[in-house]
Design an enzyme around this catalytic site. Structure first.
Site, short mmCIF file in Angstrom:
data_model
loop_
_atom_site.label_atom_id
_atom_site.label_comp_id
_atom_site.label_asym_id
_atom_site.label_seq_id
_atom_site.Cartn_x
_atom_site.Cartn_y
_atom_site.Cartn_z
N ARG A 158 1.15 -1.48 0.03
CA ARG A 158 0.10 0.02 0.08
C ARG A 158 0.96 1.15 -0.17
O ARG A 158 2.07 1.19 0.68
CB ARG A 158 -0.91 -0.13 1.15
CG ARG A 158 -2.00 0.90 1.27
CD ARG A 158 -3.06 0.57 2.42
NE ARG A 158 -2.32 0.96 3.72
CZ ARG A 158 -2.31 -0.08 4.50
NH1 ARG A 158 -2.17 -1.29 4.13
NH2 ARG A 158 -1.52 0.09 5.78
N SER B 25 -8.24 0.13 0.76
CA SER B 25 -9.21 0.07 1.98
C SER B 25 -9.75 1.23 2.42
O SER B 25 -10.44 1.83 1.54
CB SER B 25 -8.60 -1.03 3.03
OG SER B 25 -9.43 -1.33 3.97
N HIS B 26 -9.47 1.66 3.58
CA HIS B 26 -10.02 3.00 4.18
C HIS B 26 -9.18 3.96 3.91
O HIS B 26 -9.56 5.13 4.66
CB HIS B 26 -10.37 2.64 5.76
CG HIS B 26 -9.01 2.32 6.34
ND1 HIS B 26 -8.45 0.82 6.06
CD2 HIS B 26 -8.09 2.88 7.03
CE1 HIS B 26 -7.19 1.04 6.96
NE2 HIS B 26 -6.99 2.14 7.61
N LYS C 186 -3.96 -6.24 -1.95
CA LYS C 186 -4.21 -7.44 -0.90
C LYS C 186 -4.25 -8.59 -1.83
O LYS C 186 -4.77 -8.87 -2.78
CB LYS C 186 -5.70 -7.24 -0.18
CG LYS C 186 -5.69 -6.13 0.58
CD LYS C 186 -7.04 -6.03 1.34
CE LYS C 186 -7.33 -4.81 2.34
NZ LYS C 186 -8.48 -4.78 3.05
N ASP D 141 -16.45 -0.06 4.74
CA ASP D 141 -15.36 0.77 4.48
C ASP D 141 -15.08 0.73 2.98
O ASP D 141 -15.98 0.26 2.22
CB ASP D 141 -14.18 0.17 5.44
CG ASP D 141 -13.46 -1.01 4.85
OD1 ASP D 141 -14.42 -1.75 4.12
OD2 ASP D 141 -12.43 -1.56 5.19
N ASP E 51 -13.43 -0.61 0.52
CA ASP E 51 -13.35 -2.14 -0.11
C ASP E 51 -14.30 -2.90 0.41
O ASP E 51 -14.53 -4.02 0.05
CB ASP E 51 -11.83 -2.79 -0.12
CG ASP E 51 -11.40 -3.15 1.33
OD1 ASP E 51 -11.83 -2.53 2.11
OD2 ASP E 51 -10.61 -3.77 1.40
N ASP F 32 -14.80 -4.74 3.03
CA ASP F 32 -14.70 -6.04 3.81
C ASP F 32 -14.83 -5.95 5.43
O ASP F 32 -15.08 -6.83 6.10
CB ASP F 32 -13.20 -6.70 3.61
CG ASP F 32 -12.09 -5.70 4.02
OD1 ASP F 32 -12.38 -4.35 4.36
OD2 ASP F 32 -10.81 -6.25 4.07
N ARG F 33 -14.96 -4.54 5.71
CA ARG F 33 -15.05 -4.25 7.07
C ARG F 33 -16.70 -3.78 7.35
O ARG F 33 -16.93 -2.94 6.33
CB ARG F 33 -14.31 -3.36 7.80
CG ARG F 33 -12.76 -4.02 7.95
CD ARG F 33 -11.71 -3.38 8.82
NE ARG F 33 -11.70 -1.96 8.31
CZ ARG F 33 -11.22 -0.91 8.96
NH1 ARG F 33 -11.32 -0.85 10.42
NH2 ARG F 33 -11.00 0.35 8.50
N HIS G 28 -13.09 -6.92 11.18
CA HIS G 28 -12.98 -7.91 10.44
C HIS G 28 -13.71 -9.18 11.06
O HIS G 28 -13.46 -9.48 12.32
CB HIS G 28 -11.49 -8.20 10.13
CG HIS G 28 -10.82 -7.31 9.40
ND1 HIS G 28 -11.02 -7.18 7.92
CD2 HIS G 28 -9.91 -6.23 9.43
CE1 HIS G 28 -10.17 -6.28 7.43
NE2 HIS G 28 -9.59 -5.62 8.09
#
Length: 446
Positions: free
Chosen positions: A14, A99-100, A109, A239, A241, A243-244, A326
């Site tokens: 990242r 992500s965030h 990822k 978030d 992407d 996933d959270r 997560h």
């Protein structure tokens, strides 16, 4: 090739585009990934960030030059990428996302077969080494890029975790934060009897409304206002992407990821009695206490998805949760999914006929500090001072230093990337929490 090595993190790659991460580096990373995994095919998904399409083209060229095929999933959530790798048996997967993080960031990822993640010491280090050493693989037979739409299969998979007939017609506000949740959630919601009030469902890498990080209080203000103004039963925020996932009750109060872990465990243990649940050591005591009351087995772990997923496989755990939002499911190839967690909680609230805040109140007798960061010269020396001061407590070093007493506990652990010590404290009363937090911080900060 000279690169900024700091883009290789503990669990992903990242950095800022293009200063730290550009198409040339993306090409090399894709090529090195193919060299490391030696795959036949790699699934690649991407989020809505402004740089994601360019990074996709470069990464894919690196993979196909090495002789592997790329399966282009288009714009999907990270958990949908994991689903595709597990469901269709691909040899690896890459999600292009930061992500965030703010809009100028992007990254990757990466997982291998069966959606098992690569991490700093398990694969990402080898990829970094290949990039730095200018190792480029050119196969005589170049791979192909093929497009695959997984939306229908993904929605069906997520919905398979619940009994749709049991879902009540709740009114729910959902904030997608201009992330990929806005594209992934509607096909699932369309099959449920709920009324959804959508906030910021238009994927937009400029993030015009707020940053895609719902764990930060300022980023859920609009959602909280909407829940109260529209008299919603509860709300949820995803978030960037997707996933959270974080729940917000009817009063606008956020539910911590650890207590959402308890809610998911509560429901799963009804239909899967006696199963094992993993939780990280920042989670509230309420989590293992609920699991044990329900007849399950609770196992405490270190923080981090690259650590939890292999442990879930080792213990054949049905579920694992982290305070960070997560949530991992055995029947999801041990990978995390915010959407599945949302659905399982939706089913639980439908079954119990309790408002979210009442359900939380019934399982959570504790108060918490939240994560408090302190800049320190030496995290190791600071933890040793804490260990000496609280020598009469029950201590362990699973991840940093955890000290347990009957009426409170705390964990202090160093950041992976900054000279910070992260403190979490939990107690049985607000008064004790304040007193002990002040006492601990005095030792940390001097």
């Amino acid at each position: 090739m000279k690169i900024d090595g700091s883009i290789f993190k503990a669990y992903d790659i990242r950095g800022i585009v293009p200063a730290q991460l550009d198409p040339d580096i993306a090409y090399r990373i894709g090529n090195a990934l193919a060299g490391y995994l030696n795959p036949k095919s790699v699934a690649v998904g991407r989020d809505m960030r402004l740089s994601s399409d360019d990074l996709f083209e470069a990464l894919s060229s690196g993979i196909t030059d090495a002789g592997a095929d790329v399966v282009d999933l288009g714009m999907v959530s990270t958990d949908a990428l994991y689903f595709a790798v597990g469901k269709y048996g691909y040899d690896g997967g890459v999600m292009i996302t930061a992500s965030h993080n703010p809009k100028e960031y992007n990254g990757f990822k990466i997982c291998k077969k069966e959606a098992l993640p690569l991490s700093g010491q398990q694969g990402l280090d080898k990829i970094k080494e290949s990039v730095e050493n200018d190792i480029v693989i050119k196969s005589p037979s170049r791979g192909n890029v093929v497009r695959r739409n997984i939306a229908e299969d993904y929605a069906a998979h997520c919905l398979s975790f619940i009994d749709i007939a049991r879902i009540k017609p709740f009114k729910i506000a959902v904030d997608a934060g201009n992330g990929v949740a806005g594209a992934m959630l509607p096909p699932v919601f369309a099959q449920l009897p709920i009324k959804v009030i959508p906030l910021y469902f238009e994927p937009d890498g400029n993030f015009p409304n707020h940053q895609p990080s719902p764990i930060e209080p300022e980023n859920i203000v609009d959602l909280q206002k909407t829940i109260i103004a529209e008299k919603c039963d509860f709300g949820a925020a995803f978030d960037g992407d997707a996933d959270r996932m974080f729940l917000i009750d009817a009063h606008g109060k956020m539910v911590g990821g650890d207590l959402t872990t308890a809610l998911v465990a509560d429901n799963l243990l009804d239909s899967h009695p006696g199963e094992t649940i993993l939780y990280n050591l920042i989670c509230s005591r309420a989590v293992p206490e609920l699991v044990e009351r329900k007849g399950g087995k609770a196992i405490r772990t270190r923080v981090g998805h690259a650590l939890i997923k292999p442990l879930m496989k080792k213990y054949n755990a049905i579920f694992g949760g982290e305070h960070s939002g997560h949530f991992y499911f055995r029947d999801n190839w041990f990978a995390d999914s915010g959407l599945i967690a949302f659905l399982v909680c939706l089913e639980l609230l439908s079954k119990t006929n309790q408002p979210l805040h009442d359900k939380i109140k019934s399982i959570d007798p504790y108060v918490r500090s939240g994560e408090i960061n302190s800049r320190v010269e030496s995290a190791k020396d600071t933890m040793e001072r804490l260990a000496a001061h609280f020598a009469d407590g029950e201590q362990d070093r699973i991840d940093g230093l955890t000290v347990n007493y009957r009426d409170f506990w705390f964990n202090a652990r160093p950041s992976n990337t900054e000279p910070l010590l992260r403190l979490n404290v939990e107690a049985v009363s607000p008064e004790l929490l304040k007193r002990k937090t002040d006492e601990i911080l005095k030792i940390i900060r001097g």
